[in-house]
Design a protein around this motif. Structure first.
Motif, PDB file in Angstrom:
ATOM      1  N   PRO A 160      13.377 -54.251   0.865  1.00  0.00           N
ATOM      2  CA  PRO A 160      14.230 -53.165   0.607  1.00  0.00           C
ATOM      3  C   PRO A 160      13.524 -51.741   1.281  1.00  0.00           C
ATOM      4  O   PRO A 160      12.480 -51.671   1.254  1.00  0.00           O
ATOM      5  CB  PRO A 160      14.120 -53.139  -1.090  1.00  0.00           C
ATOM      6  CG  PRO A 160      14.050 -54.645  -1.325  1.00  0.00           C
ATOM      7  CD  PRO A 160      13.159 -55.144  -0.219  1.00  0.00           C
ATOM      8  N   ALA A 161      14.309 -50.787   1.175  1.00  0.00           N
ATOM      9  CA  ALA A 161      13.734 -49.690   1.657  1.00  0.00           C
ATOM     10  C   ALA A 161      12.744 -49.004   0.935  1.00  0.00           C
ATOM     11  O   ALA A 161      11.717 -48.238   1.451  1.00  0.00           O
ATOM     12  CB  ALA A 161      14.816 -48.599   2.021  1.00  0.00           C
ATOM     13  N   ASP A 162      12.650 -49.219  -0.298  1.00  0.00           N
ATOM     14  CA  ASP A 162      11.568 -48.678  -1.115  1.00  0.00           C
ATOM     15  C   ASP A 162      10.291 -49.588  -1.477  1.00  0.00           C
ATOM     16  O   ASP A 162       9.359 -49.338  -2.238  1.00  0.00           O
ATOM     17  CB  ASP A 162      12.148 -48.217  -2.560  1.00  0.00           C
ATOM     18  CG  ASP A 162      12.734 -49.420  -3.256  1.00  0.00           C
ATOM     19  OD1 ASP A 162      13.083 -50.537  -2.692  1.00  0.00           O
ATOM     20  OD2 ASP A 162      13.263 -49.207  -4.493  1.00  0.00           O
ATOM     21  N   ILE A 163      10.216 -50.638  -0.550  1.00  0.00           N
ATOM     22  CA  ILE A 163       9.200 -51.626  -0.714  1.00  0.00           C
ATOM     23  C   ILE A 163       8.210 -51.446   0.668  1.00  0.00           C
ATOM     24  O   ILE A 163       8.993 -51.566   1.865  1.00  0.00           O
ATOM     25  CB  ILE A 163       9.898 -53.065  -0.933  1.00  0.00           C
ATOM     26  CG1 ILE A 163      10.394 -52.920  -2.192  1.00  0.00           C
ATOM     27  CG2 ILE A 163       8.547 -54.029  -0.797  1.00  0.00           C
ATOM     28  CD1 ILE A 163       9.651 -53.037  -3.379  1.00  0.00           C
ATOM     29  N   PHE A 164       7.018 -51.267   0.540  1.00  0.00           N
ATOM     30  CA  PHE A 164       6.091 -51.133   1.740  1.00  0.00           C
ATOM     31  C   PHE A 164       5.631 -52.609   1.991  1.00  0.00           C
ATOM     32  O   PHE A 164       5.517 -53.426   0.887  1.00  0.00           O
ATOM     33  CB  PHE A 164       5.038 -50.247   1.247  1.00  0.00           C
ATOM     34  CG  PHE A 164       5.435 -48.937   1.695  1.00  0.00           C
ATOM     35  CD1 PHE A 164       5.005 -48.244   2.792  1.00  0.00           C
ATOM     36  CD2 PHE A 164       5.884 -48.322   0.472  1.00  0.00           C
ATOM     37  CE1 PHE A 164       5.447 -46.954   3.013  1.00  0.00           C
ATOM     38  CE2 PHE A 164       6.099 -46.754   0.514  1.00  0.00           C
ATOM     39  CZ  PHE A 164       5.923 -45.998   1.972  1.00  0.00           C
ATOM     40  N   GLN A 165       5.539 -53.081   3.219  1.00  0.00           N
ATOM     41  CA  GLN A 165       4.981 -54.456   3.550  1.00  0.00           C
ATOM     42  C   GLN A 165       4.059 -54.028   4.555  1.00  0.00           C
ATOM     43  O   GLN A 165       4.051 -53.507   5.723  1.00  0.00           O
ATOM     44  CB  GLN A 165       6.087 -55.363   4.136  1.00  0.00           C
ATOM     45  CG  GLN A 165       5.593 -56.503   4.682  1.00  0.00           C
ATOM     46  CD  GLN A 165       6.889 -57.283   5.166  1.00  0.00           C
ATOM     47  OE1 GLN A 165       6.916 -58.603   4.942  1.00  0.00           O
ATOM     48  NE2 GLN A 165       7.812 -56.819   5.865  1.00  0.00           N
ATOM     49  N   ARG A 166       2.712 -54.914   4.294  1.00  0.00           N
ATOM     50  CA  ARG A 166       1.623 -54.882   5.538  1.00  0.00           C
ATOM     51  C   ARG A 166       1.289 -56.583   5.755  1.00  0.00           C
ATOM     52  O   ARG A 166       0.914 -57.164   4.849  1.00  0.00           O
ATOM     53  CB  ARG A 166       0.503 -54.060   4.757  1.00  0.00           C
ATOM     54  CG  ARG A 166      -0.615 -54.227   5.942  1.00  0.00           C
ATOM     55  CD  ARG A 166      -1.947 -53.411   5.479  1.00  0.00           C
ATOM     56  NE  ARG A 166      -2.938 -53.326   6.678  1.00  0.00           N
ATOM     57  CZ  ARG A 166      -4.161 -52.856   6.326  1.00  0.00           C
ATOM     58  NH1 ARG A 166      -4.313 -52.301   5.525  1.00  0.00           N
ATOM     59  NH2 ARG A 166      -4.804 -52.683   7.517  1.00  0.00           N
ATOM     60  N   ILE A 167       1.683 -56.808   7.069  1.00  0.00           N
ATOM     61  CA  ILE A 167       1.233 -58.113   7.467  1.00  0.00           C
ATOM     62  C   ILE A 167      -0.328 -58.128   7.315  1.00  0.00           C
ATOM     63  O   ILE A 167      -1.039 -57.534   8.207  1.00  0.00           O
ATOM     64  CB  ILE A 167       1.903 -58.828   8.610  1.00  0.00           C
ATOM     65  CG1 ILE A 167       3.489 -58.644   8.513  1.00  0.00           C
ATOM     66  CG2 ILE A 167       1.437 -59.825   9.041  1.00  0.00           C
ATOM     67  CD1 ILE A 167       4.099 -58.883   9.824  1.00  0.00           C
ATOM     68  N   VAL A 168      -1.006 -59.003   6.702  1.00  0.00           N
ATOM     69  CA  VAL A 168      -2.290 -59.318   6.764  1.00  0.00           C
ATOM     70  C   VAL A 168      -2.876 -60.623   7.381  1.00  0.00           C
ATOM     71  O   VAL A 168      -4.221 -60.697   7.603  1.00  0.00           O
ATOM     72  CB  VAL A 168      -3.015 -59.075   5.317  1.00  0.00           C
ATOM     73  CG1 VAL A 168      -2.407 -57.772   4.667  1.00  0.00           C
ATOM     74  CG2 VAL A 168      -2.386 -60.255   4.182  1.00  0.00           C
ATOM     75  N   ALA A 169      -2.210 -61.504   7.356  1.00  0.00           N
ATOM     76  CA  ALA A 169      -2.801 -62.827   7.868  1.00  0.00           C
ATOM     77  C   ALA A 169      -1.720 -63.458   8.390  1.00  0.00           C
ATOM     78  O   ALA A 169      -0.252 -63.449   8.182  1.00  0.00           O
ATOM     79  CB  ALA A 169      -3.433 -63.674   6.922  1.00  0.00           C
TER      80      ALA A 169
END
Length: 308
Positions: A160-169
């Motif tokens: 969702p637009a209000d959720i941040f995501q960072r790929i870490v592995a």
């Protein structure tokens, strides 16, 4: 609170008022504010109208505060000091900060992350409490509902637009069967589709990434058992002829080679991407921002680090 009256207040004018009351001289106030004398004079005229009081009056060769200005001065100083505190960034020191983080991940993630993270966290931020909860299918909603602070698990193509995501592995899938399984030496696509499979599914329904991939090819596999946890799936595989696809790192760490046989999947599967998820509400929170960086730096950034 009278919002309409507050809307009429110019904070910059109050700053000018403070300097005028301190300096009691228009020219000196202008120099201190880095403004022209005419600009300060215009602001003083507005202040006189706002307070219905001359504020500064001539007294011999100098300017003096009116009795109203004398009453205003300590209140004004207190107000501007409060405004400064409000606008200044919060100081954050992990060694003394008291707070809490609610982390959601899988049972595999808990086994992999927490034993390494908790001792480091206790040393770096001894007053920060960490609560770990099981990965569930509705966790993105729980982030939005402020029931969870941070999630670590499989990446999402479109959060969702209000959720941040960072790929870490990243990781990749391998097949796992019991040591003396009929297909312990390998499996063709036809054999794979004919086998019964165990699927790790937090909510016990729906299609996995693998099932979606097979569906695109017009194929389906037989899901014999759905379980919510990785380790439960491992125990089932050990005593049945079912098969499972699991992250390779999980297999290398937890699958005993005396009990299990590892086989390649008979079709191409995209890599598994592991991500951190958090809500926009927490993006600039000092503790949360520090914790995200701390987890990444200590669990994922180093090459020898264990992955989910």
């Amino acid at each position: 609170m009278d919002i309409q009256t507050l809307k009429k207040i110019d904070l910059n004018a109050l700053v000018t008022l403070k300097v005028l009351l301190d300096e009691r001289h228009v020219t000196q106030a202008a120099e201190k504010l880095n403004l022209t004398q005419s600009a300060v004079s215009r602001t003083l005229a507005k202040l006189r109208e706002m307070f219905d009081d001359p504020i500064l009056v001539k007294s011999g060769k100098h300017l003096a505060l009116t009795t109203k200005a004398e009453r205003l001065q300590p209140k004004l100083n207190q107000l501007l000091e409060s405004a400064l505190i409000l606008l200044m960034p919060d100081a954050f020191n992990p060694l003394t900060h008291q707070g809490a983080i609610r982390l959601a991940t899988t049972d595999y993630g808990s086994h992999t992350i927490l034993p390494r993270l908790v001792p480091l966290l206790n040393e770096a931020a001894p007053y920060v409490r960490l609560s770990a909860v099981d990965w569930r299918s509705n966790l993105l909603t729980e982030l939005e509902d402020n029931k969870v602070d941070l999630m670590i698990g499989g990446a999402s193509d479109q959060p969702p637009a209000d959720i941040f995501q960072r790929i870490v592995a990243q990781d990749h899938y391998l097949g796992l069967v019991r040591k003396h399984h009929p297909n312990a030496n390998g499996v063709s696509l036809e054999q794979y589709l004919a086998l019964n499979h165990v699927m790790v599914s937090p909510n016990g329904s729906g299609l996995s990434v693998v099932d979606e991939l097979l569906k695109q090819q017009g194929k389906t596999r037989n899901i014999g058992v759905r379980v919510p946890h990785f380790f439960a799936a491992l125990e089932i595989i050990a005593s049945t002829d079912l098969m499972i696809l699991l992250p390779s790192h999980f297999i290398r760490r937890y699958a005993d080679s005396d009990k299990f046989a590892v086989i390649e999947a008979p079709f191409s599967i995209p890599p598994i991407e592991i991500s951190m998820f958090w809500h926009a509400r927490m993006h600039h929170d000092h503790l949360h921002k520090w914790f995200r960086h701390f987890v990444y730096e200590n669990i994922y950034q180093r090459r020898e680090t264990l992955k989910l």
